[in-house]
Design an enzyme around this catalytic site. Structure first.
Site, PDB file in Angstrom:
ATOM      1  N   ASP A  74      -1.030 -44.461 -30.754  1.00 51.67           N
ATOM      2  CA  ASP A  74      -1.445 -45.545 -29.356  1.00 51.67           C
ATOM      3  C   ASP A  74      -2.811 -45.377 -29.885  1.00 51.67           C
ATOM      4  O   ASP A  74      -3.171 -44.844 -30.683  1.00 51.67           O
ATOM      5  CB  ASP A  74      -1.913 -44.399 -28.054  1.00 51.67           C
ATOM      6  CG  ASP A  74       0.082 -44.576 -27.811  1.00 51.67           C
ATOM      7  OD1 ASP A  74       0.756 -45.091 -27.960  1.00 51.67           O
ATOM      8  OD2 ASP A  74      -0.365 -43.110 -27.207  1.00 51.67           O
ATOM      9  N   TYR A 132       2.815 -32.680 -33.024  1.00 50.64           N
ATOM     10  CA  TYR A 132       1.649 -33.069 -32.838  1.00 50.64           C
ATOM     11  C   TYR A 132       0.762 -32.085 -32.729  1.00 50.64           C
ATOM     12  O   TYR A 132       1.061 -31.347 -31.700  1.00 50.64           O
ATOM     13  CB  TYR A 132       1.603 -34.303 -31.648  1.00 50.64           C
ATOM     14  CG  TYR A 132       2.537 -35.909 -31.900  1.00 50.64           C
ATOM     15  CD1 TYR A 132       1.378 -36.419 -31.893  1.00 50.64           C
ATOM     16  CD2 TYR A 132       4.191 -35.913 -32.267  1.00 50.64           C
ATOM     17  CE1 TYR A 132       2.035 -38.230 -32.518  1.00 50.64           C
ATOM     18  CE2 TYR A 132       4.200 -36.918 -31.936  1.00 50.64           C
ATOM     19  CZ  TYR A 132       3.117 -37.737 -32.358  1.00 50.64           C
ATOM     20  OH  TYR A 132       3.884 -39.626 -32.333  1.00 50.64           O
TER      21      TYR A 132
END
Length: 266
Positions: A74, A132
Site C-alpha cells: 500500500d 511482514y
C-alpha cells in the site's frame, strides 16, 4: 529474452504503493527513449514503485519492459525484501544491470540483488509465503528520526493479551472480516503460520508469517490487536470476529508507516 529476479528495498513514504495506477503505461516507448536525466519524474500521477522501475528498465532496454512484483504494498508501506521479475533483451551481465539500475534510482529505492532465472519464474505466481513486520512505538515520547517507520501508541499496551489474541488468529481461517475488499469472487481464506509479538525497549515488534495476505489484512489485524492491548476488547473475541466475516467487527486500519514487507519465500 532473458528473465531476471530482483530483490529490492524501498521507503514507501512518498509513493502511492507498489502497483502502477490504472490507465497509465509506465513502459511506453516515449519514456524508454527519453534522454532527459529526470525521466523517472515524467508522470506525477504515476508515483509508484512499479511505475518508476518500468520506466527505468524500458529506457535501458530501448523498448517497453513489464515488471511483476511478488505482491502489492500500500501507499506508505516499506519493503526490505520485495521480489520482482521481468524479461529483458540485454547483453549486460546481471551485475552490470544491477549497477546501472541503481545508478538511476532515487535514494529511497535500491536493488540489493539480481539473478537470471528460468524463463517460467514469476515473482507473484511463484511466491509461497511472505513475512511482514509492524513496528509500534509504545511511548508518549516521539522518536523523531523513526517517525516514518513506526506507529506511535502512547497508551500502555498489554503484550500478553495481544499474544493470546494472536494465537486465535494463527492457522487457516477465512479472513474476510480483516480485509477492506468489499466484493470479489476470490477466496479470502489464508493461512497465518505465526504471529510473533516482542517488546524491544519502548517499541513492540509484530511479525506476521503466512502464505499470503489480503488487501489491508495486516493493518486491520494490527488495529484489532492494539485494541486488545489497550483492553478495549478481549482476546477471546477473535474467533467470533473471524466467524462473522464482517469488517465492522474487526479493529481500525493501522497506519501504513509502521508496516514493512521483510521477505518473500519461493
Amino acid at each position: 529474452m532473458r528473465n531476471f529476479k530482483i530483490v529490492l528495498q524501498y521507503e514507501g513514504t512518498r509513493y502511492k504503493g507498489w502497483q502502477k495506477q490504472g490507465g497509465t503505461n509506465a513502459g511506453r516507448r516515449e519514456d524508454a527513449e527519453s534522454s532527459d536525466s529526470s525521466f523517472l519524474e515524467t508522470n506525477a500521477k504515476e508515483y509508484t514503485i512499479q511505475g518508476k522501475l518500468e520506466r527505468l528498465l524500458s529506457r535501458i532496454a530501448g523498448e517497453p519492459v513489464e515488471i511483476h512484483g511478488s505482491g502489492r504494498t500500500d501507499a506508505g508501506v516499506h519493503a526490505y525484501g520485495q521480489v520482482a521479475s521481468f524479461h529483458m533483451d540485454t547483453k549486460l551481465t546481471a551485475e552490470a544491470l544491477m549497477e546501472k539500475i541503481n545508478s538511476y534510482l532515487p535514494e529511497d529505492i535500491a536493488v540489493i540483488s539480481i539473478e537470471e532465472v528460468p524463463d517460467r519464474f514469476h515473482a507473484r505466481l511463484g511466491a509461497k509465503g511472505k513475512t511482514y513486520r509492524y513496528r509500534v512505538l509504545n511511548s508518549s515520547v516521539p522518536h523523531i528520526f523513526e517517525r516514518r517507520y513506526v506507529w506511535q501508541v502512547p497508551e500502555k499496551l498489554d503484550v500478553q493479551a495481544m499474544c493470546k489474541a494472536a494465537s486465535y488468529l494463527e492457522g487457516t481461517h477465512d479472513f474476510k472480516a480483516f480485509t477492506s475488499t468489499k466484493k470479489g469472487k476470490k477466496s479470502t481464506v489464508r493461512t497465518i503460520e505465526a504471529i510473533e509479538i516482542v517488546r524491544c525497549g519502548d517499541e513492540i515488534h509484530f511479525t506476521f508469517r503466512g502464505n499470503g495476505f489480503l488487501f489491508h489484512m495486516v493493518r486491520i489485524l494490527m488495529g484489532t490487536l492494539i485494541e486488545t492491548g489497550k483492553k478495549n476488547r478481549r482476546p477471546e473475541e477473535m474467533p467470533a470476529i473471524l466467524e462473522s466475516g464482517l469488517r465492522e467487527n474487526a479493529g481500525p486500519l493501522a497506519p501504513a508507516c509502521g508496516l514493512a514487507l521483510m521477505e518473500v519465500s519461493y
